[in-house]
Design an enzyme around this catalytic site. Structure first.
Site, short mmCIF file in Angstrom:
data_model
loop_
_atom_site.label_atom_id
_atom_site.label_comp_id
_atom_site.label_asym_id
_atom_site.label_seq_id
_atom_site.Cartn_x
_atom_site.Cartn_y
_atom_site.Cartn_z
N HIS A 109 0.91 -1.16 0.05
CA HIS A 109 -0.04 0.16 0.07
C HIS A 109 0.77 1.15 0.14
O HIS A 109 1.38 1.61 0.86
CB HIS A 109 -0.97 0.08 1.24
CG HIS A 109 -1.80 1.13 1.27
ND1 HIS A 109 -3.24 1.04 1.43
CD2 HIS A 109 -1.62 2.55 1.11
CE1 HIS A 109 -3.78 2.20 1.43
NE2 HIS A 109 -2.66 3.05 1.35
N HIS B 141 1.55 5.50 -1.82
CA HIS B 141 1.03 6.49 -2.59
C HIS B 141 2.14 7.20 -3.30
O HIS B 141 3.21 7.61 -2.80
CB HIS B 141 0.50 7.72 -1.78
CG HIS B 141 -0.82 7.02 -1.05
ND1 HIS B 141 -2.06 7.15 -1.75
CD2 HIS B 141 -0.96 6.38 0.14
CE1 HIS B 141 -3.10 6.74 -0.80
NE2 HIS B 141 -2.38 6.04 0.13
N LYS C 115 -9.36 -0.62 -5.57
CA LYS C 115 -9.46 0.09 -4.10
C LYS C 115 -10.79 0.77 -3.77
O LYS C 115 -11.13 1.80 -4.84
CB LYS C 115 -8.39 1.20 -4.09
CG LYS C 115 -8.42 2.23 -2.94
CD LYS C 115 -7.79 1.22 -1.74
CE LYS C 115 -7.81 2.06 -0.32
NZ LYS C 115 -6.72 3.04 -0.09
N HIS D 114 -10.39 1.26 2.28
CA HIS D 114 -10.21 2.00 3.21
C HIS D 114 -11.45 2.13 4.35
O HIS D 114 -12.64 2.35 3.90
CB HIS D 114 -10.23 3.60 2.54
CG HIS D 114 -9.85 4.73 3.63
ND1 HIS D 114 -8.48 5.21 3.60
CD2 HIS D 114 -10.65 5.10 4.52
CE1 HIS D 114 -8.75 6.18 4.71
NE2 HIS D 114 -9.65 6.17 5.20
N HIS E 149 -4.24 -0.48 6.18
CA HIS E 149 -3.99 0.32 7.06
C HIS E 149 -4.94 0.32 8.18
O HIS E 149 -5.21 1.13 8.87
CB HIS E 149 -3.66 2.05 6.74
CG HIS E 149 -4.76 2.62 6.03
ND1 HIS E 149 -5.99 2.48 6.12
CD2 HIS E 149 -4.69 2.94 4.71
CE1 HIS E 149 -6.64 2.99 4.96
NE2 HIS E 149 -5.82 3.46 4.27
N ASP F 64 1.53 2.74 3.52
CA ASP F 64 0.63 3.95 3.29
C ASP F 64 1.57 5.28 3.06
O ASP F 64 1.09 5.97 3.75
CB ASP F 64 -0.42 4.12 4.38
CG ASP F 64 -1.45 4.91 4.09
OD1 ASP F 64 -1.47 5.50 2.82
OD2 ASP F 64 -2.32 5.44 5.01
C1 NCD Z 1 -3.62 9.18 2.11
C2 NCD Z 1 -3.33 10.22 0.93
O1 NCD Z 1 -2.62 11.16 1.23
O2 NCD Z 1 -3.30 9.91 -0.41
N1 NCD Z 1 -3.61 9.77 3.26
C3 NCD Z 1 -3.40 9.41 4.60
O3 NCD Z 1 -3.47 9.82 5.61
N2 NCD Z 1 -3.29 7.89 4.49
C4 NCD Z 1 -5.13 8.69 1.66
C5 NCD Z 1 -5.21 7.43 2.46
O4 NCD Z 1 -4.53 6.30 2.23
O5 NCD Z 1 -6.00 7.37 3.14
ZN ZN Z 2 -3.35 4.96 1.73
#
Ligand code: NCD
Ligand code: ZN
Length: 346
Positions: free
Chosen positions: A16, A18, A102, A139, A177, A250
């Site tokens: 996971h 970003h 997702k 999520h 998460h 995450d």
């Molecule tokens: C994530 C993001 O910034 O894209 N933020 C977070 O707090 N984890 C989005 C997510 O995974 O919820």
């Molecule tokens: Zn995330």
């Protein structure tokens, strides 16, 4: 077991992450590609990655920026909306473009405005995924404003996740998460294929970290860190060897100017320090012998992929430095625990 001062394990994957796009992608990709062989790449771009064509193009932009000395495979996900096309999802999965999809409840977190408003609207999509063995990554927070922010995961499990499990008994589901003991208990006891990712920060901080001496925007993410009892439940689950729990950072970079803000963004950027943080947690729990299962075996087994053959070595150090990452004339703060970070990747 005495704590060893170094440890070699199969290379982990990040289930996971970003990676963003453009200048941010260019700045952050090396940190993930250096320490992880594969990563499940989150689709919450602006606009979101909702079709196989968008995912294939995004994968090319990522591949083009992976440093040449890194062997890294991005695994792409589809951002589910009320109107996502089951045929495109199926074809994207068959072509190897989509590994998973997702589910963002609309409004739950960063760039989730286009998310699903009601699960009933994507019933056919979920049936398709169940039939083709495509994992649903969730999520797990309700968006009901009447529910306390710290209760949104537990309420989601009761109101949404447990009924979903019942309706689609063969659907592979990952509670992304996970942050609560209720989440851990659900994952442990649920029938059928259920897994959960656990982040380094939720293993290292509880909610007090957001208020230590003042407001700490870099400790704010979603789902938000909870009470200490929940952190302890997460540590127990991660270190237990239970194959349902696996590594997912995450890592979610935001510019400092957007974190240190009147309405600061949710997200913790931990890619450079994640592996060191996990090692620190497992060392503290006297469970380093179980780190490989959590980091490098359980995730591939859940996704039906082979574990990586290459190895990585971690070693103890005085304190692993985590300087800000420069991005486009600005910077992103790197997550680290309150005290010393006593591990590093060699
Ligand atoms: C994530 C993001 O910034 O894209 N933020 C977070 O707090 N984890 C989005 C997510 O995974 O919820
Ligand atoms: Zn995330």
């Amino acid at each position: 077991m005495n704590t060893p001062s170094s440890l070699t394990l199969r290379r982990p994957d990040d289930w996971h992450v970003h990676l963003r796009d453009g200048a941010m992608l260019a700045a952050v990709i090396a940190a993930t590609a250096r320490d992880f062989s594969r990563a499940i790449v989150m689709p919450n771009l602006k606009p979101p990655v909702t079709t196989a064509a968008l995912a294939a193009a995004y994968r090319e932009r990522i591949r083009a920026l992976v440093p040449s000395d890194c062997d890294f495979t991005p695994l792409m996900t589809c951002y589910l909306t009320d109107t996502v096309d089951p045929a495109d999802l199926r074809a994207g999965h068959a072509d190897g473009v989509f590994t998973a999809a997702k589910l963002y409840p609309a409004g739950a977190t960063t760039n989730s405005e286009a998310g699903v408003t009601e699960l009933a609207r994507i019933a056919r999509v979920l049936e398709t995924m169940e039939a083709i063995g495509m994992p649903l990554l969730v999520h797990g927070e309700v968006v009901d404003g009447a529910v306390d922010v710290f209760d949104r995961e537990a309420v989601f499990i009761e109101r949404v996740l447990a009924p979903l499990r019942g309706r689609h008994p063969a659907l592979k589901i990952v509670l992304e998460h996970v942050t609560t003991r209720e989440g851990v208990a659900f994952v442990r006891e649920a029938a059928g294929p259920v897994g959960a990712t656990i982040t380094p920060h939720h293993l290292l901080i509880n909610r007090n970290a957001m208020f230590a001496g003042g407001i700490r925007p870099h400790m704010y993410c979603l789902p938000v860190a909870k009470r200490e009892i929940h952190r302890l439940a997460l540590r127990e689950a991660a270190c237990s060897g239970d194959p349902r729990f696996f590594l997912g950072t995450d890592s979610a970079p935001h510019l400092r100017s957007l974190k240190e803000h009147d309405c600061g963004c949710a997200g913790v950027f931990n890619a450079p320090s994640a592996l060191a943080c996990y090692a620190q947690v497992f060392a503290e729990e006297r469970a380093l012998d179980r780190l490989e299962a959590f980091a490098s075996l359980n995730g591939p087994a859940f996704y039906g992929l082979p574990p990586n053959e290459r190895r990585v070595t971690l070693e103890c150090c005085e304190d692993f430095a985590t300087p800000d990452l420069p991005v486009d004339g600005e910077a992103v703060r790197v997550f680290r625990p309150a005290g010393a970070l006593r591990w590093r990747v060699t």
